[in-house]
Design an enzyme around this catalytic site. Structure first.
Site, mmCIF file in Angstrom:
data_model
loop_
_atom_site.group_PDB
_atom_site.id
_atom_site.type_symbol
_atom_site.label_atom_id
_atom_site.label_comp_id
_atom_site.label_asym_id
_atom_site.label_seq_id
_atom_site.Cartn_x
_atom_site.Cartn_y
_atom_site.Cartn_z
ATOM 1 C CG HIS A 117 -2.037 -0.944 1.197
ATOM 2 N ND1 HIS A 117 -2.814 -1.225 2.285
ATOM 3 C CD2 HIS A 117 -2.537 -1.664 0.157
ATOM 4 C CE1 HIS A 117 -3.766 -2.101 1.921
ATOM 5 N NE2 HIS A 117 -3.596 -2.377 0.639
ATOM 6 C CG HIS B 129 -3.492 6.493 4.423
ATOM 7 N ND1 HIS B 129 -4.006 5.494 3.656
ATOM 8 C CD2 HIS B 129 -3.119 5.915 5.582
ATOM 9 C CE1 HIS B 129 -3.963 4.350 4.332
ATOM 10 N NE2 HIS B 129 -3.440 4.584 5.505
#
Ligand code: FE
Ligand code: FE
Ligand code: ZN
Length: 276
Positions: free
Chosen positions: A211, A226
């Site tokens: 990821h 994020h």
């Protein structure tokens, strides 16, 4: 070479996800197998699957990385919540056999005060019930940031989960760059050392997907927020070294960055331009 994709919405089916991925320059994708909060999964349509498999060949897609819902906590304290997680995983794995040989990643869970050891034992127990020798999907434990009581922050904890899973060829690891950074692994200054550590503790042969995320927070913040690629505390230079690292070649890279379709198309083009 790597495969690059983003999260897609599974509510419209596999064909739409493939078309969306292709539209933004992706050659893999991820999606939540059902609403991130749980609930029922979309009904499988044989026609949709058929069209998808043709498209995926035509567009030269790599394996996709389906994501289990966030509500799944395999090491919850309440037995009914652990059972809920287990049933969801079993159902997801059955459904994923319509599209064989892809990946399914999940968060190993939060021990909610029971302790890391107990958490690991419960999560491994769930895997031992849910996995079957016939399945073609590889289940991936995601490396976590260590927010709250999350297990799977350290490579040692991931290793312990893997060690307890009997069907070891059905289980692998999905490395999240934001999570390991927030979890204390300095991929900005010591990428090689972190990868070496991963290899010696877990084994690089277990690494099946990445990821790719920047992070809003500092190293070892245990936060998990994020950020868009190049706009966070990890930064473009470090992420450029990540995508070019020999250890990661051939893997699907999934962007879980806060973007819309246009933003993702730009991000994918930028990452592709980084290849040396
Ligand atoms: Fe995740
Ligand atoms: Fe992730
Ligand atoms: Zn995250």
């Amino acid at each position: 070479m790597i495969y690059i994709g983003t999260h897609s919405s599974s509510s419209r089916g596999y064909t739409d996800m493939a078309e969306q991925a292709h539209r933004i320059g992706a050659d893999t994708f991820a999606f939540f197998t059902r609403n991130p909060r749980g609930g029922n999964a979309k009904k499988i349509s044989e026609q949709d699957i058929k069209t998808f498999l043709t498209l995926s060949e035509k567009y030269h897609f790599g394996a996709f990385v389906a994501h289990a819902p966030y509500t799944m906590n395999p090491c919850a304290a309440k037995p009914e919540l652990r059972e809920f997680a287990q049933n969801m995983m079993i159902d997801d794995l059955n459904r994923l056999e319509y599209t064989p040989r892809n990946y399914y990643n999940f968060h190993p869970g939060s021990h909610v005060g029971q302790g890391i050891e107990t958490g690991i034992a419960y999560t491994a127990a769930m895997l031992n019930t849910a996995l079957s020798p016939e399945q073609s999907t590889i289940v991936l434990v995601e490396t976590m940031a260590g927010k709250g009581t999350e297990i799977g922050r350290t490579f040692e904890e991931i290793r312990e989960i893997l060690d307890r899973v009997k069907l070891s060829d059905k289980i692998g690891v999905c490395l999240d760059t934001c999570h390991i950074w927030d979890g204390g692994y300095d991929i900005v200054h010591n990428l090689d050392a972190v990868i070496q550590k991963f290899d010696s503790i877990i084994g690089l042969n277990r690494l099946k997907a990445v990821h790719l995320n920047d992070s809003m927070n500092e190293l070892n913040s245990h936060k998990d927020r994020h950020q868009k690629i190049g706009q966070g505390c990890i930064g473009s230079d470090a992420l450029k070294r990540v995508v070019n690292h020999p250890a990661f070649q051939g893997l699907p890279f999934i962007l879980e960055t806060p973007n819309d379709e246009e933003g993702w198309a730009k991000e994918i083009a930028m990452i592709r331009s980084w290849f040396e």
